[in-house]
Enzyme design. Structure first.
Site, PDB file in Angstrom:
ATOM      1  N   SER A  65     -59.772  53.369 -24.680  1.00  0.00           N
ATOM      2  CA  SER A  65     -60.929  53.867 -25.421  1.00  0.00           C
ATOM      3  C   SER A  65     -60.566  54.388 -26.814  1.00  0.00           C
ATOM      4  CB  SER A  65     -61.637  54.938 -24.582  1.00  0.00           C
ATOM      5  OG  SER A  65     -62.835  55.343 -25.170  1.00  0.00           O
ATOM      6  N   ASP A 278     -66.479  53.721 -30.779  1.00  0.00           N
ATOM      7  CA  ASP A 278     -65.095  54.099 -30.477  1.00  0.00           C
ATOM      8  C   ASP A 278     -64.341  52.826 -30.089  1.00  0.00           C
ATOM      9  OD1 ASP A 278     -66.292  53.679 -28.010  1.00  0.00           O
ATOM     10  OD2 ASP A 278     -65.073  55.185 -26.987  1.00  0.00           O
ATOM     11  N   ASP A 280     -63.332  51.220 -27.422  1.00  0.00           N
ATOM     12  CA  ASP A 280     -63.792  50.233 -26.435  1.00  0.00           C
ATOM     13  C   ASP A 280     -65.306  50.075 -26.446  1.00  0.00           C
ATOM     14  OD1 ASP A 280     -64.331  52.704 -25.279  1.00  0.00           O
ATOM     15  OD2 ASP A 280     -63.849  52.060 -23.237  1.00  0.00           O
ATOM     16  N   GLU A 372     -73.622  62.460 -23.845  1.00  0.00           N
ATOM     17  CA  GLU A 372     -72.708  63.540 -24.196  1.00  0.00           C
ATOM     18  C   GLU A 372     -72.786  63.690 -25.711  1.00  0.00           C
ATOM     19  OE1 GLU A 372     -69.084  63.932 -21.306  1.00  0.00           O
ATOM     20  OE2 GLU A 372     -69.113  61.898 -22.090  1.00  0.00           O
ATOM     21  N   ALA A 373     -72.438  64.874 -26.198  1.00  0.00           N
ATOM     22  CA  ALA A 373     -72.478  65.103 -27.652  1.00  0.00           C
ATOM     23  C   ALA A 373     -71.594  64.101 -28.391  1.00  0.00           C
ATOM     24  CB  ALA A 373     -72.050  66.532 -27.964  1.00  0.00           C
ATOM     25  N   ARG A 500     -64.190  76.927 -20.550  1.00  0.00           N
ATOM     26  CA  ARG A 500     -64.001  76.125 -19.336  1.00  0.00           C
ATOM     27  C   ARG A 500     -62.616  75.477 -19.331  1.00  0.00           C
ATOM     28  NH1 ARG A 500     -64.463  70.647 -20.786  1.00  0.00           N
ATOM     29  NH2 ARG A 500     -64.435  70.015 -18.602  1.00  0.00           N
ATOM     30  N   PRO A 501     -62.042  75.256 -18.141  1.00  0.00           N
ATOM     31  CA  PRO A 501     -60.752  74.569 -18.087  1.00  0.00           C
ATOM     32  C   PRO A 501     -60.927  73.074 -18.290  1.00  0.00           C
ATOM     33  CG  PRO A 501     -61.490  75.110 -15.869  1.00  0.00           C
ATOM     34  CD  PRO A 501     -62.533  75.651 -16.807  1.00  0.00           C
ATOM     35  N   GLY A 503     -60.401  69.133 -17.610  1.00  0.00           N
ATOM     36  CA  GLY A 503     -60.212  68.417 -16.343  1.00  0.00           C
ATOM     37  C   GLY A 503     -58.922  67.628 -16.305  1.00  0.00           C
TER      38      GLY A 503
END
Length: 512
Positions: A65, A278, A280, A372-373, A500-501, A503
């Protein structure tokens, strides 16, 4: 058992580097391309097992990507073009990390746990992006498929969304479309041309022009292939087409979003529309510069707002009572949420970060718009919604205004790739909406004003210390963290902040 002997023999040609540990996440596997050969072979094996289990065609896409050129990656595609079922992600990790001598045991473990009938036929579609490493890595996938006795179809160079589309077409016996790249262009472009016939009277030939930054990746190649199908209804100037620049280097959707500036190598005059894919081609962001030279970004939130507003207006005109919602994450700009809920009266649902969470939540509505943003998103229509739209469009007694709205909705369904975020499909939809509404990019941007925001990444020794709730918007642990955030937020008007952690890596992400 002959296949297991083939697996043993073939896997020795794709050896695993000692002590290398990999994890299958939302983006599949991603790493430096030199570390991926054994993983690719093993994902070919896993795709065969998944195909046997589901009695359907499975896809394997070789891409990293928006990552740099030297990286690569792989992700599996489930029968309806969706991401791999979450419970199978652990099997992918298990197979990737098995030492050479334990591979057959790991493979048999999956077969046993899932009660897979090994005599069942298996078919796997394989695609790749334009990275120099993609050819040998996609061959490793094909080796894995054949080692376990599966059939494969190598689509060669395709965008990630195109392979998702092919898989769904194949498994719906052509009801969704034809499982060829030509069929993909035909379906999307014919729907786009039908939509454009309804363009506003103030829409000039200048409005047909769009500058596209292809991120020096596969998207540029495919836009070029598609142009003849557009019959000059959209005039594209293609930049960063891969002829001289490096993939994702100072260009592409991720660069534009993070740096908040136009990509290198693109030329647009003030007020003209530009967009970036982007690597891909599953993300897209739009932008323009004003007469003062200021850069304006229209990200996933702006795209979701434009699309949902258009759909809501059409549903009203068609007199269709369908439940429409926009699904966002905590990263969505607060202004977009406020505008959608209070001005447009559209339901907004917030989910955890990650496309699979958004996609899943969007399926709960008649029409679910998710972005998503970062510009990755699409629109999902329930079967019932598609049927109602189709019936209204075909009913001879439908009055003119309702029929026009129903036909617009039907062609909107056809131009959208419902399997996954698709930069090409999203671009055609956005261009059609702007033409139908007679809107300039400045008017689109003016629907609401983004609140200023800042994202930070902080390296930590153990991200698991932080636990969250409320779609990752509030921290439950460590004790005192949320209280400290709340006391800071209270000092400002219309403010919010969360931590937030990540992923995938030992970092903590924050937005404020």
């Amino acid at each position: 058992m002959a296949h297991f002997q083939d697996v043993s023999k073939q896997s020795s040609l794709h050896p695993k580097p000692a002590e290398l540990v990999s994890q299958y996440g939302t983006a599949g596997f991603r790493a430096n391309a030199k570390l991926l050969d054994h993983i690719m072979f093993r994902m070919g094996l896993l795709a065969v097992l998944r195909s046997k289990k589901t009695k359907a065609t499975i896809g394997v896409m070789v891409t990293a990507s928006h990552n740099p050129e030297e990286d690569n990656g792989v992700k599996l595609i489930d029968p309806m073009g969706e991401m791999l079922l979450q419970t199978w992600e652990s099997y992918a990790t298990q197979l990737a990390n098995a030492e050479q001598e334990d591979l057959l045991t790991a493979l048999k473990d999956v077969i046993e746990k899932e009660a897979i009938n090994m005599s069942q036929e298996a078919t796997v579609f394989v695609g790749k992006d334009t990275r120099s490493s993609s050819s040998s890595l996609s061959q490793a996938v094909l080796d894995g498929v054949s080692a376990l006795g599966g059939h494969s179809k190598d689509y060669g160079l395709v965008t990630t969304p195109q392979l998702h589309y092919m898989v769904r077409c194949q498994n719906t016996q052509g009801q969704y479309g034809e499982a060829t790249v030509e069929g993909y262009y035909r379906k999307l472009c014919q729907a786009f041309i039908q939509l454009i016939k309804n363009k506003a009277s103030n829409c000039t030939d200048d409005q047909k022009h769009l500058s596209v930054d292809g991120a020096n990746g596969i998207g540029a190649l495919k836009v070029h292939e598609m142009e003849s199908h557009l019959k000059k209804e959209l005039l594209i100037s293609l930049f960063n087409d891969g002829s001289k620049g490096k993939l994702n280097y100072q260009c592409g959707a991720d660069f534009v979003k993070v740096q908040q500036k136009p990509p290198t190598g693109i030329e647009i005059n003030p007020g003209e529309r530009g967009c970036s894919f982007d690597g891909d081609a599953d993300r897209i962001v739009y932008y323009y510069t004003d007469s003062d030279g200021r850069f304006h970004l229209l990200d996933g939130d702006k795209i979701a707002t434009l699309i949902s507003t258009f759909l809501k207006e059409l549903l009203t005109q068609a007199g269709l009572d369908l439940k429409i919602a926009v699904v966002q994450t905590a990263y969505a700009n607060g202004s977009s949420t406020h505008y959608l809920e209070n001005t447009m009266k559209v339901t907004v649902r917030c989910t955890k970060t990650g496309v699979k969470h958004l996609h899943h939540a969007a399926q709960e509505f008649d029409i679910g718009v998710y972005f998503e943003a970062n510009g990755h998103g699409t629109v999902l229509f329930s079967e019932a919604a598609e049927e109602k739209i189709q019936q209204l469009a075909e009913n001879p007694s439908t009055d003119d205004e309702r029929k026009r709205a129903a036909l617009l909705l039907r062609n909107t369904v056809y131009v959208i790739n419902q399997t996954v975020g698709d930069a090409i499909s999203d671009m055609l939809l956005i261009e059609a909406i702007l033409a139908i509404k007679g809107m300039t990019i400045q008017q689109w941007d003016a629907m609401y004003t983004d609140l200023p925001n800042r994202q930070l990444k902080v390296k930590v020794s153990d991200r698991r210390v932080i636990d969250t709730t409320d779609a990752e918007r509030r921290a439950v642990s460590p004790a005192g963290l949320q209280e400290a955030i709340d006391s800071l937020v209270k000092k400002y008007r219309q403010a919010r902040s969360f931590v937030r952690p990540s992923g995938t890596e030992d970092v903590v992400k924050s937005l404020r």
